[in-house]
Design an enzyme around this catalytic site. Structure first.
Site, PDB file in Angstrom:
ATOM      1  N   GLU A 178      40.541 -10.703  -5.817  1.00  0.00           N
ATOM      2  CA  GLU A 178      39.833 -11.976  -5.707  1.00  0.00           C
ATOM      3  C   GLU A 178      40.734 -13.134  -6.149  1.00  0.00           C
ATOM      4  OE1 GLU A 178      35.907 -11.758  -7.402  1.00  0.00           O
ATOM      5  OE2 GLU A 178      35.550  -9.773  -6.556  1.00  0.00           O
ATOM      6  N   HIS A 382      22.860  -2.045  -6.783  1.00  0.00           N
ATOM      7  CA  HIS A 382      23.340  -1.302  -7.944  1.00  0.00           C
ATOM      8  C   HIS A 382      24.590  -1.996  -8.472  1.00  0.00           C
ATOM      9  CE1 HIS A 382      21.450   2.846  -6.683  1.00  0.00           C
ATOM     10  NE2 HIS A 382      20.553   1.958  -7.091  1.00  0.00           N
ATOM     11  N   GLU A 383      24.500  -2.604  -9.624  1.00  0.00           N
ATOM     12  CA  GLU A 383      25.699  -3.102 -10.303  1.00  0.00           C
ATOM     13  C   GLU A 383      26.121  -2.059 -11.326  1.00  0.00           C
ATOM     14  OE1 GLU A 383      28.874  -4.288 -11.378  1.00  0.00           O
ATOM     15  OE2 GLU A 383      27.963  -5.712  -9.984  1.00  0.00           O
ATOM     16  N   HIS A 451      30.952  -4.378  -3.274  1.00  0.00           N
ATOM     17  CA  HIS A 451      31.627  -5.520  -3.885  1.00  0.00           C
ATOM     18  C   HIS A 451      32.560  -4.998  -4.967  1.00  0.00           C
ATOM     19  CE1 HIS A 451      29.659  -9.502  -2.641  1.00  0.00           C
ATOM     20  NE2 HIS A 451      29.380  -8.602  -1.711  1.00  0.00           N
ATOM     21  N   GLU A 452      33.616  -5.761  -5.223  1.00  0.00           N
ATOM     22  CA  GLU A 452      34.661  -5.342  -6.166  1.00  0.00           C
ATOM     23  C   GLU A 452      35.147  -3.927  -5.829  1.00  0.00           C
ATOM     24  OE1 GLU A 452      31.981  -8.274  -7.510  1.00  0.00           O
ATOM     25  OE2 GLU A 452      31.480  -6.156  -7.653  1.00  0.00           O
ATOM     26  N   GLU A 470      33.217  -6.856   0.011  1.00  0.00           N
ATOM     27  CA  GLU A 470      33.763  -8.142  -0.416  1.00  0.00           C
ATOM     28  C   GLU A 470      35.286  -8.069  -0.321  1.00  0.00           C
ATOM     29  OE1 GLU A 470      32.884 -11.070  -4.191  1.00  0.00           O
ATOM     30  OE2 GLU A 470      33.293  -8.962  -4.569  1.00  0.00           O
ATOM     31  N   GLU A 476      31.074 -17.228  -3.959  1.00  0.00           N
ATOM     32  CA  GLU A 476      30.562 -17.475  -5.311  1.00  0.00           C
ATOM     33  C   GLU A 476      31.539 -18.266  -6.176  1.00  0.00           C
ATOM     34  OE1 GLU A 476      32.364 -13.279  -5.591  1.00  0.00           O
ATOM     35  OE2 GLU A 476      31.266 -14.487  -4.119  1.00  0.00           O
TER      36      GLU A 476
END
Length: 668
Positions: A178, A382-383, A451-452, A470, A476
Site C-alpha cells: 500500500e 472477517h478481519e 484485503h491486505e 485490494e 481509504e
C-alpha cells in the site's frame, strides 16, 4: 465453462544421450507469430536464457537456477538430457471477467537438465513464448535424492539490454503493497514488488510479474548492478526462502512485452499460465455492485468498534438496506459486525476477533432476515488482524455460519505488517495460507474478496470464487492520510491492475469529504470517480460514499447502469501517470461504456468511436466535469448530457485537472 481446443500439436522432440559427442548447446523458441524469441544455452555448464522482441534484444544472457541449503549450487555443472518443443492453441471462456473469450496460444520448450556431480540432481526448465510476452518456470522432479529441499536463494536474473523508466513500489515493508508508485531508472532500483512496469529506451513497454503461484515464495526484484534485476524470494522468518519435500514447481516468471503501454492492459498472459477452472459450480456468485457501512468509519463519522459512534448497529444496517433496496441494488457490506473490535484494532498485535458472535447493538440473524425481505444480500466480513492462529481455529465455524444464513461473499482482511506478527504476507507461509482459505471458502460456496493480501497471480482462472482483492493503495487513504495524488489513478492500470481485479472502492460523490477529518479529501473530481468504474476492473465494485451523498443525485444513474462483467475491453489511449481512456462492452447487452481520467493536468482528448458496432446508432449518455471544474474548483459538479453517435464519429472530451468523463453508449 465451454472450452474449445483448436490445435494442440507436438512438433519437435529432441532426446540427447549422455554419450552423445557433439551436443547442441543452444536452442531457440519463437512465439506463434515470431514476435518474441527465447534463446537457451549452457555456458560453461550453466544454464542461460535471453529474450528478444523482433530485432530488439530485451534480455541479454541471464542466469537460471537456485542455491540450496549448505550452499549447494543448483545453477551449474549441468548437462542437457532432453529438449522437447510443443505448440498449443485454445480459446476458453471466463466465468466472469474483463473479456469473455480468451485465446491461449503459445509455443513451449521444456529443457531437462542433470548435474554431473555426486547427487546428479535433475532440474527442468519450462519456457513458453506468447506473442504478448514470455514465461518460464522451474520444476524439480522427484528423484533419487530423498531429502527435504530448502531453497536459500533463486539465482534468476533479468539482464536488461538497456536502461528504462520503471514504475515501482518497495518490497518487504510494514504496509505491504500500500504505497504510492514512484518512477525512476531501472539502474537505480532497490528491492521492488511486481508487477514492475518499464518503458525501455527502445520504446517497448515491458512488465515483470509471476503467474500460478502455489506453495512457493513470492518473487520480488532487486537491482544488483547496472540494468540487471535479480529474483529475490520473500523469506520465512528464519531466512529460508522455500521449504518443500521431494519436489517443487515455481511460479511462472513472466515478462509481458508490448509496443506501447496500453497494450499491456489487454494482455492475458498471466491468466493463460494458470490452470483451468477447478470448481464444479460457481452459480452462487454473479458479478455485482455493493454499498457498505464502511466509508463512514474511515472518515470518522462512525467507529469500527462498539460505543456511541458504532457503525455496525442493527439500526444502521436496516437504514442502509432500505437505501440499497430503494435504489435497486442488492448487496451490502457491513464491517465491524462481530466481537473483537477495539480502537487499537489496526495496530500490530495478536487481536482476538470472533467470527460468529455479533457485536453489542448488532443482530446478524435479524439483519440478514431484514435484508432478505428487501432483496438485499449481506457480504460477510472477517478481519483477522493477521492473527491467523485465532482465525484458522474458527474459520470453519465462521464460514458455516455464513452458509447457514445464505451469505455467499466474504471480505477477509489482514491488517498488520506481518502474519502472526512473524511472517511476511508475501512469503511461502502467506502464499499457502491465502490459497488454503480460498479453497476452504469454495467448500462453503463463498466468493472471496481479500484485503491486505498477497498479489494476484491469475488464480481467479482456476478458482473463480477469488473475485477481487485490494493489494494496492486504495480509496481509504483519501479519508485519513495526505491522500492519493491524481496521478496514482493513472498509474494503477499500467502496474497493479496488470495482475488482476482490484477493490479500489470508487464512487465518492462528496470528494471534498465535508463530514470527514479536517483537511482530508479525495484528490480528484466526482466525474473522475464515475470513470473509475471503467478504468479499474473488478467483478464487484463498491459504491463507497455515504447514502446521503447519493440521495437525489442524477449521476447515481451511471452507477445503476454500469456493469461489472464484460464481453470485451479495449484501451484507446493512455500514458503512464498522465491519462488513460478505456472502453468495455457489456457482456449482457449491446452497450459500451467509456472511462477517461487524467492526472492533475487538464486536457482535451479526441475519441474515435470505431469500437462501436458499425451501421448502429447509439445514445451517448455523458457524465463529465462541469465547465470550470477541477480538483480545487467545484470538484463535485458533474455535467450530464446526451448525444446521438455512431462508429464513424469522433468525440471530443474536456477533462478538468484530476478529472474524468464516464459515458454509456446505449444502442438505439
Amino acid at each position: 465453462m465451454k472450452k474449445k481446443l483448436i490445435l494442440p500439436v507436438l512438433f519437435l522432440s529432441i532426446g540427447i544421450s549422455n554419450a552423445q559427442g557433439n551436443k547442441p548447446k543452444s536452442y531457440e523458441l519463437s512465439s506463434p507469430e515470431g514476435k518474441n524469441k527465447i534463446q537457451f544455452q549452457l555456458v560453461n555448464n550453466a544454464p542461460k536464457y535471453s529474450v528478444s522482441h523482433g530485432k530488439t534484444v530485451l534480455i541479454s544472457p541471464s542466469d537460471l537456477g537456485f542455491t540450496l541449503k549448505n550452499n549447494e549450487d543448483l545453477s551449474t555443472n549441468f548437462e542437457i538430457i532432453k529438449v522437447e518443443n510443443t505448440s498449443f492453441d485454445e480459446t476458453w471462456e471466463q466465468v466472469w471477467g474483463e473479456k469473455k473469450k480468451i485465446r491461449n496460444h503459445y509455443n513451449q520448450m521444456v529443457v531437462q537438465l542433470q548435474q554431473k556431480g555426486q547427487n546428479k540432481r535433475k532440474l527442468e526448465i519450462q519456457f513458453r513464448a506468447f506473442d504478448d510476452g514470455i514465461a518460464f518456470r522451474y520444476v524439480y522432479p522427484k528423484q533419487n535424492v530423498k531429502d527435504s529441499i530448502f531453497i536459500m536463494d533463486e539465482k534468476t536474473t533479468f539482464n536488461l539490454k538497456e536502461d528504462g523508466k520503471a514504475w515501482w513500489i518497495p518490497a518487504n515493508r510494514a504496509d505491504r503493497d500500500e504505497y504510492l508508485f514512484k518512477d525512476s531508472p531501472v539502474s537505480t532500483l532497490d528491492t521492488v514488488l511486481t508487477p514492475l512496469t518499464i518503458e525501455s529506451k527502445s520504446g517497448l513497454a515491458i512488465s515483470f510479474h509471476e503467474a500460478n503461484l502455489v506453495d512457493f515464495a513470492s518473487m520480488t526484484l532487486v537491482n544488483t548492478t547496472g540494468n540487471q534485476l535479480k529474483s529475490d524470494l520473500v523469506p520465512w522468518a528464519d531466512g529460508v526462502k522455500v521449504r518443500v519435500k521431494d519436489t517443487f514447481t515455481s511460479s511462472w516468471r513472466t515478462i509481458q512485452i508490448a509496443e506501447k503501454p496500453t497494450d499491456l492492459i489487454t494482455s492475458y498472459l498471466i491468466l493463460n499460465l494458470n490452470e483451468p477452472n477447478k470448481l464444479k459450480s460457481i452459480s452462487y456468485f454473479k458479478p455485482y455492485k455493493y454499498f457498505g457501512i464502511w466509508w463512514g468509519m474511515h472518515i470518522g463519522k462512525y467507529s469500527f468498534w462498539e460505543g456511541p459512534k458504532q457503525g455496525a448497529t442493527t439500526k444502521h444496517a436496516e437504514e442502509y438496506i432500505d437505501f440499497t433496496a430503494k435504489e435497486g441494488f442488492h448487496h451490502l457490506l457491513i464491517e465491524g459486525w462481530n466481537k473483537g473490535w477495539t480502537p487499537a484494532w489496526y495496530e500490530n498485535r495478536m487481536h482476538m476477533f470472533s467470527f460468529t458472535k455479533s457485536a453489542d447493538n448488532f443482530d446478524l440473524e435479524k439483519v440478514v432476515e431484514y435484508g432478505n425481505k428487501k432483496g438485499v444480500a449481506l457480504i460477510g466480513y472477517h478481519e483477522t488482524g493477521s492473527n491467523l492462529i485465532n482465525y484458522l481455529k474458527e474459520i470453519d465455524e465462521g464460514f458455516a455460519l455464513y452458509k447457514k444464513l445464505g451469505i455467499h461473499s466474504v471480505k477477509i482482511g489482514h491488517v498488520g505488517s506481518k502474519l502472526n506478527m512473524k511472517e511476511w504476507h508475501f512469503g511461502q507461509f502467506g502464499v499457502n495460507y491465502f490459497r488454503y482459505v480460498l479453497e476452504k471458502a469454495a467448500e462453503y460456496d463463498l466468493a472471496v474478496l481479500y484485503h491486505e493480501s498477497i498479489k494476484d497471480t491469475g488464480e481467479r482462472r482456476t478458482f473463480p470464487n477469488m473475485v477481487s482483492r485490494e493489494a494496492a493503495r486504495g480509496q481509504e487513504y483519501n479519508a485519513w492520510s495526505e491522500g492519493n495524488p491524481p496521478n496514482h489513478l493513472t498509474i494503477l492500470p499500467f502496474t497493479r491492475l496488470l495482475s488482476g481485479p482490484m477493490d479500489f472502492t470508487p464512487g465518492i460523490f462528496d470528494v471534498e469529504v465535508k463530514q470527514g477529518y479536517n483537511g482530508r479529501r479525495v484528490h480528484g473530481t466526482a466525474a473522475q470517480q464515475l470513470a473509475l468504474y471503467v478504468t479499474i476492473y473488478a467483478p464487484i465494485q463498491m459504491m463507497a460514499d455515504l447514502p446521503e451523498n447519493y440521495e437525489g443525485k442524477p449521476a447515481l444513474q451511471f452507477l445503476k447502469d454500469v456493469p461489472t462483467d464484460w464481453e470485451d475491453t479495449k484501451v484507446l489511449e493512455g500514458k503512464i501517470g498522465e491519462y488513460i481512456t478505456t472502453v468495455r462492452k457489456d457482456r449482457n447487452s449491446a452497450d459500451w461504456y467509456l472511462g477517461s481520467i487524467t492526472n492533475e493536468k487538464a486536457r482535451e482528448v479526441k475519441i474515435p468511436l470505431s469500437f462501436l458496432d458499425k451501421n448502429t446508432t447509439y445514445e451517448a449518455q455523458i457524465y463529465a466535469d462541469a465547465e470550470g471544474t477541477d480538483e480545487t474548483h467545484n470538484p463535485s459538479a458533474i455535467a450530464i448530457s446526451k448525444k446521438t453517435v455512431k462508429a464513424s464519429d469522433v468525440l471530443q472530451l474536456k477533462l478538468g485537472g484530476a478529472g474524468g468523463t464516464a459515458i454509456r453508449f446505449k444502442k438505439l
